[in-house]
Motif scaffolding. Structure first.
Motif, PDB file in Angstrom:
ATOM      1  N   PRO A   1       0.834  -1.221   0.000  1.00 20.74           N
ATOM      2  CA  PRO A   1       0.000   0.000   0.000  1.00 20.74           C
ATOM      3  C   PRO A   1       0.864   1.264   0.000  1.00 20.74           C
ATOM      4  O   PRO A   1       1.699   1.457   0.889  1.00 20.74           O
ATOM      5  CB  PRO A   1      -0.816  -0.130   1.294  1.00 20.74           C
ATOM      6  N   GLU A   2       0.640   2.073  -1.005  1.00 23.54           N
ATOM      7  CA  GLU A   2       1.465   3.251  -1.280  1.00 23.54           C
ATOM      8  C   GLU A   2       1.503   4.223  -0.102  1.00 23.54           C
ATOM      9  O   GLU A   2       2.544   4.738   0.268  1.00 23.54           O
ATOM     10  CB  GLU A   2       0.875   3.924  -2.539  1.00 23.54           C
ATOM     11  N   ASP A   3       0.307   4.426   0.504  1.00 33.57           N
ATOM     12  CA  ASP A   3       0.163   5.496   1.491  1.00 33.57           C
ATOM     13  C   ASP A   3       0.722   5.140   2.866  1.00 33.57           C
ATOM     14  O   ASP A   3       0.868   6.023   3.705  1.00 33.57           O
ATOM     15  CB  ASP A   3      -1.323   5.866   1.625  1.00 33.57           C
ATOM     16  N   LYS A   4       1.036   3.876   3.109  1.00 37.57           N
ATOM     17  CA  LYS A   4       1.502   3.569   4.472  1.00 37.57           C
ATOM     18  C   LYS A   4       2.765   2.703   4.512  1.00 37.57           C
ATOM     19  O   LYS A   4       3.076   2.131   5.541  1.00 37.57           O
ATOM     20  CB  LYS A   4       0.380   2.948   5.302  1.00 37.57           C
ATOM     21  N   THR A   5       3.487   2.662   3.399  1.00 35.52           N
ATOM     22  CA  THR A   5       4.706   1.830   3.362  1.00 35.52           C
ATOM     23  C   THR A   5       5.941   2.699   3.150  1.00 35.52           C
ATOM     24  O   THR A   5       5.932   3.626   2.341  1.00 35.52           O
ATOM     25  CB  THR A   5       4.622   0.798   2.215  1.00 35.52           C
ATOM     26  N   THR A   6       7.011   2.368   3.878  1.00 35.78           N
ATOM     27  CA  THR A   6       8.329   2.957   3.624  1.00 35.78           C
ATOM     28  C   THR A   6       9.304   1.813   3.387  1.00 35.78           C
ATOM     29  O   THR A   6       9.264   0.808   4.102  1.00 35.78           O
ATOM     30  CB  THR A   6       8.812   3.794   4.833  1.00 35.78           C
ATOM     31  N   ILE A   7      10.146   1.948   2.378  1.00 32.46           N
ATOM     32  CA  ILE A   7      11.179   0.944   2.105  1.00 32.46           C
ATOM     33  C   ILE A   7      12.515   1.493   2.603  1.00 32.46           C
ATOM     34  O   ILE A   7      12.885   2.630   2.279  1.00 32.46           O
ATOM     35  CB  ILE A   7      11.295   0.635   0.593  1.00 32.46           C
ATOM     36  N   TRP A   8      13.205   0.662   3.387  1.00 31.55           N
ATOM     37  CA  TRP A   8      14.536   1.030   3.898  1.00 31.55           C
ATOM     38  C   TRP A   8      15.545   0.045   3.332  1.00 31.55           C
ATOM     39  O   TRP A   8      15.321  -1.170   3.392  1.00 31.55           O
ATOM     40  CB  TRP A   8      14.565   0.925   5.421  1.00 31.55           C
ATOM     41  N   CYS A   9      16.645   0.539   2.799  1.00 28.62           N
ATOM     42  CA  CYS A   9      17.693  -0.399   2.367  1.00 28.62           C
ATOM     43  C   CYS A   9      19.050   0.279   2.487  1.00 28.62           C
ATOM     44  O   CYS A   9      19.150   1.497   2.649  1.00 28.62           O
ATOM     45  CB  CYS A   9      17.436  -0.897   0.950  1.00 28.62           C
ATOM     46  N   ALA A  10      20.102  -0.554   2.426  1.00 32.06           N
ATOM     47  CA  ALA A  10      21.461  -0.023   2.566  1.00 32.06           C
ATOM     48  C   ALA A  10      22.161   0.054   1.217  1.00 32.06           C
ATOM     49  O   ALA A  10      23.251   0.626   1.117  1.00 32.06           O
ATOM     50  CB  ALA A  10      22.253  -0.884   3.540  1.00 32.06           C
ATOM     51  N   ALA A  11      21.572  -0.565   0.201  1.00 25.68           N
ATOM     52  CA  ALA A  11      22.114  -0.462  -1.162  1.00 25.68           C
ATOM     53  C   ALA A  11      21.060  -0.967  -2.136  1.00 25.68           C
ATOM     54  O   ALA A  11      20.294  -1.873  -1.808  1.00 25.68           O
ATOM     55  CB  ALA A  11      23.381  -1.297  -1.308  1.00 25.68           C
ATOM     56  N   ILE A  12      21.037  -0.363  -3.321  1.00 31.94           N
ATOM     57  CA  ILE A  12      20.172  -0.863  -4.399  1.00 31.94           C
ATOM     58  C   ILE A  12      21.090  -1.260  -5.554  1.00 31.94           C
ATOM     59  O   ILE A  12      21.818  -0.422  -6.091  1.00 31.94           O
ATOM     60  CB  ILE A  12      19.145   0.199  -4.844  1.00 31.94           C
ATOM     61  N   ASP A  13      21.083  -2.559  -5.880  1.00 36.82           N
ATOM     62  CA  ASP A  13      21.950  -3.073  -6.943  1.00 36.82           C
ATOM     63  C   ASP A  13      21.172  -3.126  -8.253  1.00 36.82           C
ATOM     64  O   ASP A  13      19.952  -3.301  -8.259  1.00 36.82           O
ATOM     65  CB  ASP A  13      22.450  -4.473  -6.592  1.00 36.82           C
ATOM     66  N   PRO A  14      21.913  -3.006  -9.376  1.00 35.87           N
ATOM     67  CA  PRO A  14      21.220  -2.840 -10.659  1.00 35.87           C
ATOM     68  C   PRO A  14      20.543  -4.079 -11.216  1.00 35.87           C
ATOM     69  O   PRO A  14      19.571  -3.979 -11.942  1.00 35.87           O
ATOM     70  CB  PRO A  14      22.335  -2.381 -11.601  1.00 35.87           C
ATOM     71  N   GLU A  15      21.061  -5.285 -10.889  1.00 36.18           N
ATOM     72  CA  GLU A  15      20.604  -6.468 -11.648  1.00 36.18           C
ATOM     73  C   GLU A  15      20.269  -7.639 -10.757  1.00 36.18           C
ATOM     74  O   GLU A  15      20.759  -7.733  -9.632  1.00 36.18           O
ATOM     75  CB  GLU A  15      21.771  -6.977 -12.513  1.00 36.18           C
TER      76      GLU A  15
END
Ligand SMILES: O=P(O)(O)OC[C@H]1O[C@H](OP(=O)(O)OP(=O)(O)O)[C@H](O)[C@@H]1O
Ligand SMILES: O=c1cc[nH]c(=O)[nH]1
Ligand SMILES: [Mg+2]
Length: 217
Positions: A180-194
């Motif tokens: 759900p767009e209105d109540k979710t937060t994504i936390w990460c330490a890195a976003i890899d391309p593939e």
């Protein structure tokens, strides 16, 4: 949906990320697990800044001190196995939280194709609570999606924090689509391309569950 990527900020967290990725360091399982845990601790601290606070008057031996403390009812949920040390990091800081555990594993049909199976869930009710789902790896995002659906059998949370360490761009896009767009937060330490043909994150770090706990047959 808010996506918070810690790799955009220089901090000591990057040292731990470099160690869990490094083939020459990651065969030390104790260090691998502890680094995952430390990243969980730092992420928990940063996440706590987003909670709702109110002032409580705390009686000390000498008087009364107003202290602003969080009011969120937290449920920390983790996806077995690799989520365990990450979960422990969150729990070290959010020691009053309730806890949930979900099993998810890839059942291979051949070397490339697999289904994700959820066979176990132990969770409190999550209605109107702050749900934090922890899993260090988001490759396709499938385990996270199915674990969240399993958690919904326990109620509907007020807000959701998806916490991972290394996510693929594809998984981030998938989470944005299915949570759900209105109540979710994504936390990460890195976003890899593939992700590769085996659905492993590239460059990623390999198999987090195996690195933490040893290979499974
Ligand atoms: O985003 P996905 O494509 O679903 O992949 C990510 C999943 O893979 C890892 O677990 P794995 O299935 O390796 O199990 P394990 O923790 O028992 O090793 C990881 O901890 C996630 O749960
Ligand atoms: O890259 C990946 C993908 C799935 N599971 C892992 O541990 N690593
Ligand atoms: Mg694994």
């Amino acid at each position: 949906m808010k996506v918070i990527d810690f790799s955009k900020t220089n901090s000591i967290l990057n040292q731990y990320i470099s160690e869990i990725r490094n083939v020459e360091v990651q065969n030390d399982r104790l260090r691998f697990r502890r680094n995952i845990e430390r990243i969980g601790e730092i992420m928990a601290y940063e996440m706590s800044k987003e909670f709702t606070y109110s002032v409580k008057n705390i009686r000390t031996p000498l008087g009364v001190a107003p202290v602003s403390t969080p009011d969120n009812n937290l449920v920390i949920s983790t996806i077995l196995r690799a989520g365990l040390p990450f979960h422990q990091g969150f729990l070290s800081y959010f020691d009053g939280a309730e806890n949930a555990f979900v099993s998810a594993y890839r059942k291979y049909k051949d070397t490339l194709k697999f289904d994700i199976h959820i066979e176990y869930i132990a969770s409190p009710r999550i209605d109107d609570k702050t749900l934090i789902i922890t899993d260090p790896m988001l490759a396709t995002g499938g385990s996270m999606e199915l674990s969240y659906q399993a958690m919904l059998t326990k109620g509907h949370p007020a807000e959701i924090h998806v916490a991972s360490i290394i996510a693929s761009q594809k998984a981030i896009d998938h989470i944005i689509n299915v949570f759900p767009e209105d109540k979710t937060t994504i936390w990460c330490a890195a976003i890899d391309p593939e992700i590769n043909e085996h659905s492993y994150i590239v460059p990623g770090l390999g198999d987090a569950g195996d690195l933490a706990y040893g290979e499974k047959e």
